[in-house]
Design a protein around this motif. Structure first.
Motif, PDB file in Angstrom:
ATOM      1  N   ARG A  22     -41.420  66.700  18.675  1.00 25.31           N
ATOM      2  CA  ARG A  22     -41.312  67.041  20.091  1.00 25.31           C
ATOM      3  C   ARG A  22     -41.599  65.830  20.968  1.00 25.31           C
ATOM      4  N   LEU A  26     -40.300  60.148   8.875  1.00 26.59           N
ATOM      5  CA  LEU A  26     -40.746  61.516   9.134  1.00 26.59           C
ATOM      6  C   LEU A  26     -39.528  62.309   9.575  1.00 26.59           C
ATOM      7  N   GLU A  64     -46.029  71.039  13.578  1.00 29.76           N
ATOM      8  CA  GLU A  64     -44.740  70.349  13.566  1.00 29.76           C
ATOM      9  C   GLU A  64     -44.291  70.007  12.160  1.00 29.76           C
ATOM     10  N   LEU A  65     -45.156  70.199  11.177  1.00 33.76           N
ATOM     11  CA  LEU A  65     -44.845  69.664   9.846  1.00 33.76           C
ATOM     12  C   LEU A  65     -44.051  70.622   8.961  1.00 33.76           C
ATOM     13  N   ARG A  87     -53.565  60.963   9.008  1.00 30.91           N
ATOM     14  CA  ARG A  87     -53.186  60.438  10.318  1.00 30.91           C
ATOM     15  C   ARG A  87     -53.156  61.506  11.416  1.00 30.91           C
ATOM     16  N   PHE A 114     -48.041  57.734   5.317  1.00 28.44           N
ATOM     17  CA  PHE A 114     -47.066  57.345   6.329  1.00 28.44           C
ATOM     18  C   PHE A 114     -46.113  58.486   6.673  1.00 28.44           C
ATOM     19  N   THR A 115     -45.589  59.142   5.656  1.00 35.68           N
ATOM     20  CA  THR A 115     -44.590  60.184   5.910  1.00 35.68           C
ATOM     21  C   THR A 115     -45.222  61.554   6.146  1.00 35.68           C
ATOM     22  N   LEU A 116     -46.510  61.696   5.906  1.00 34.07           N
ATOM     23  CA  LEU A 116     -47.281  62.930   6.061  1.00 34.07           C
ATOM     24  C   LEU A 116     -46.937  63.995   5.023  1.00 34.07           C
ATOM     25  N   VAL A 117     -45.630  64.190   4.789  1.00 38.08           N
ATOM     26  CA  VAL A 117     -45.217  65.192   3.812  1.00 38.08           C
ATOM     27  C   VAL A 117     -44.144  64.590   2.907  1.00 38.08           C
ATOM     28  N   PRO A 153     -49.810  63.602  20.556  1.00 36.87           N
ATOM     29  CA  PRO A 153     -49.313  64.044  19.250  1.00 36.87           C
ATOM     30  C   PRO A 153     -48.156  63.175  18.777  1.00 36.87           C
ATOM     31  N   GLU A 154     -48.510  61.966  18.315  1.00 34.05           N
ATOM     32  CA  GLU A 154     -47.457  60.992  18.015  1.00 34.05           C
ATOM     33  C   GLU A 154     -46.582  61.409  16.853  1.00 34.05           C
ATOM     34  N   ILE A 155     -47.120  62.268  16.015  1.00 28.29           N
ATOM     35  CA  ILE A 155     -46.327  62.607  14.845  1.00 28.29           C
ATOM     36  C   ILE A 155     -45.288  63.671  15.157  1.00 28.29           C
ATOM     37  N   ALA A 156     -45.450  64.307  16.301  1.00 24.41           N
ATOM     38  CA  ALA A 156     -44.604  65.452  16.582  1.00 24.41           C
ATOM     39  C   ALA A 156     -43.188  65.028  16.926  1.00 24.41           C
ATOM     40  N   SER A 160     -38.140  56.971  13.555  1.00 23.27           N
ATOM     41  CA  SER A 160     -38.512  57.417  12.213  1.00 23.27           C
ATOM     42  C   SER A 160     -40.016  57.521  11.991  1.00 23.27           C
ATOM     43  N   CYS A 161     -40.818  56.957  12.918  1.00 27.07           N
ATOM     44  CA  CYS A 161     -42.262  57.105  12.743  1.00 27.07           C
ATOM     45  C   CYS A 161     -42.934  57.353  14.084  1.00 27.07           C
ATOM     46  N   ASP A 162     -43.837  56.476  14.500  1.00 27.50           N
ATOM     47  CA  ASP A 162     -44.622  56.748  15.702  1.00 27.50           C
ATOM     48  C   ASP A 162     -43.982  56.216  16.978  1.00 27.50           C
ATOM     49  N   GLU A 222     -51.082  69.336  15.777  1.00 22.23           N
ATOM     50  CA  GLU A 222     -49.947  68.566  15.262  1.00 22.23           C
ATOM     51  C   GLU A 222     -49.416  69.150  13.963  1.00 22.23           C
ATOM     52  N   LYS A 244     -54.170  63.614  14.329  1.00 24.01           N
ATOM     53  CA  LYS A 244     -55.166  63.382  15.379  1.00 24.01           C
ATOM     54  C   LYS A 244     -55.735  64.700  15.901  1.00 24.01           C
ATOM     55  N   SER A 245     -54.956  65.743  15.807  1.00 22.19           N
ATOM     56  CA  SER A 245     -55.471  67.051  16.224  1.00 22.19           C
ATOM     57  C   SER A 245     -54.765  68.130  15.404  1.00 22.19           C
TER      58      SER A 245
END
Lengths: 144, 350
Positions: B49, B84, A95-96, A86, A66-69, B44-47, B9-11, A92, A88-89
């Motif tokens: 940005r 995140l 950004e981490l 999670r 969920f939090t990725l990191v 890029p849902e996690i970004a 906080s997430c998507d 992404e 997708k490309s």
């Protein structure tokens, strides 16, 4: 790519996973990427939890899907537990903040294949396998 | 009193406007799930940005829907964690900037607190009540004693319940988001066709674990697909069995929490059992929890799906609950990836 010695570890129980973690922990250096490869449920997060435990992390280590990191402070350097499931490309990944994380500590990366070529070459790769008959193994592949 | 809430906080990039009667005045939501449809490509849902790109439009949408001006707002609340960190920062900074610019108080909202208090937006549920928070990222049991006063009874040792359902759905080849797709696929399936494990069932604490269940499902799927793809009937049975296992374990853990509270002389009697978070929309789980609550003589409360998943309204409401008690946050409040709910009482000094 990694073309080095492969060591096979049978992982019949949690004690064996912990033994593998105790073996890997002293090898870990600042700037290391450790790739944890394997299907869902193969034992990647369980191993990461064991390794962080050996490194002195006593807080709860939840799945980072969920939090990725998730960043953990150890006595030597911070260790980031990363899960790219999670993603997708590969873009992404930028950004981490993994470059920063690598400059200060080490990365344990689940699903590293989702990063394409955007992740530095891992110094160690652990391939987790759960056979259809329920036999669990890890193959440790050392980098240069 | 009108409060603006921001959730990143997430998507989901989400904004909500509520007043102190619990009326939803307006909202703006940008979700990567909905965004996939018109664009048909990868978002890029996690970004961080992406949150930055959409937060402005979400704010505009919420104000347009409400017919309000930014100057009508009496306070601004933003999720400051857990989540995140890149996303949390976008919402927190936007919230602080708006509060400072408008000259109104800022409220740093804990994402979990927002889920835990949402039910009170719809109904005057009194404290203390038991909250089961189940989503893709969280799985925990909390006693809500009051605004800012929470006791964590148990949390997951590994995966969240929603993560188990999502990953289970992926193993069955179902589309994202996995939870709803799994629920659909399970229709007509036999929930007892496959004997999947019930991790931690019967344990004397309130912890959850779903990692072993996920692995067991994978082994079943692999064994069944050796000679070809799953038939629809077997797929339905697997989906139904997984859902049943999750619901069974969750209900067992909730029952254990109810026993713990009953047997603890320091705890007051609960007024309700509340389910929050995206997985609280699952009909199988809802039915189990409703039945459990009724055997305990407790009302079972849950919010409509749009308020169960991440949204800006719940943040606005949590902000409003805090503002009513005079609890505001300094603009120096950090955004944080981890923020245990139990630390709130200490931080707000009450």
């Amino acid at each position: 790519m990694l073309t080095r010695v492969e060591t096979l570890w049978p992982l019949p129980d949690e004690a064996a996973t912990e033994a593998l973690a105790r073996h890997v922990a002293p090898l870990l250096r600042r700037g290391d990427v450790v790739a944890l490869v394997g299907e869902l449920g193969a034992g990647k997060t369980t191993f990461a939890r064991a390794l962080l435990g050996v490194l002195g992390v006593h807080e709860l280590v939840p799945s980072p899907t969920f939090t990725l990191v998730q960043r953990y402070v150890t006595s030597a350097f911070p260790v980031c537990h990363v899960d790219l499931y999670r993603l997708k490309s590969p873009e992404e990944l930028d950004e981490l903040g993994l470059e920063e994380a690598l400059s200060e500590g080490a990365l344990l990366v689940e699903w590293p294949e989702r990063a394409g070529d955007r992740l530095p070459c891992p110094r160690m790769e652990l391939r987790f396998l759960l056979s259809p008959t329920g036999v669990r193994t890890a193959t440790r592949i050392e980098g240069p | 009193m009108i409060v603006l809430g921001i959730e990143t906080s997430c998507d989901e990039t989400a904004v909500g406007l509520v007043d102190d009667t619990g009326r939803v005045l307006g909202q703006g939501l940008w979700s990567q799930i909905a965004a996939h449809r018109p664009y048909g490509g990868v978002v890029p849902e996690i970004a961080a940005r992406a949150h930055g790109d959409h937060i402005g439009a979400c704010l505009d949408e919420a104000f347009r829907e409400s017919g309000l001006d930014r100057g009508d707002v009496d306070g601004v609340a933003a999720t400051c964690g857990p989540g995140l960190i890149g996303g949390v920062m976008v919402g927190a900074v936007m919230g602080k900037a708006l509060a400072a610019g408008l000259g109104v108080p800022f409220v740093a909202v804990n994402h979990l607190e927002a889920h835990a208090l949402t039910v009170r937006l719809l109904e005057a549920v009194t404290f203390p009540y038991l909250v089961l928070l189940v989503s893709g990222g969280h799985c925990q049991l909390l006693i809500v004693r009051g605004v800012g006063h929470y006791r964590l009874l148990g949390t997951t040792l590994d995966d969240a319940a929603g993560e188990c359902l999502d990953k289970g759905a992926a193993m069955l080849g179902l589309p994202y988001p996995g939870g709803p797709a799994l629920e659909q696929a399970a229709k007509g399936g036999n929930p007892h066709a496959f004997d999947l494990p019930r991790p931690l069932k019967g344990r004397s604490d309130c912890a959850f674990s779903f990692s072993g269940l996920k692995t067991a499902l994978r082994q079943r799927v692999e064994a069944l697909t050796v000679h070809g793809p799953l038939s629809n009937a077997v797929l339905a049975d697997l989906a139904a069995s997984l859902q049943e296992a999750v619901a069974d374990v969750v209900a067992d853990r909730v029952a254990q929490a109810l026993r713990m509270v009953r047997d603890d002389p320091n705890e007051s009697s609960l007024t309700a059992l509340v389910a929050a978070g995206g997985v609280a929309s699952n009909a199988t789980l809802r039915a189990r929890l409703a039945a459990l609550a009724s055997t305990w003589g407790l009302p079972f409360k849950t919010s409509p799906p749009a308020l169960c998943t991440d949204n800006g309204i719940m943040v606005a409401w949590a902000g409003l609950e805090r503002l009513r008690l005079g609890l505001t946050s300094p603009l120096s409040t950090p955004a944080r990836p981890r923020w245990p709910l139990e630390s709130l009482a200490v931080e707000s000094g009450n």
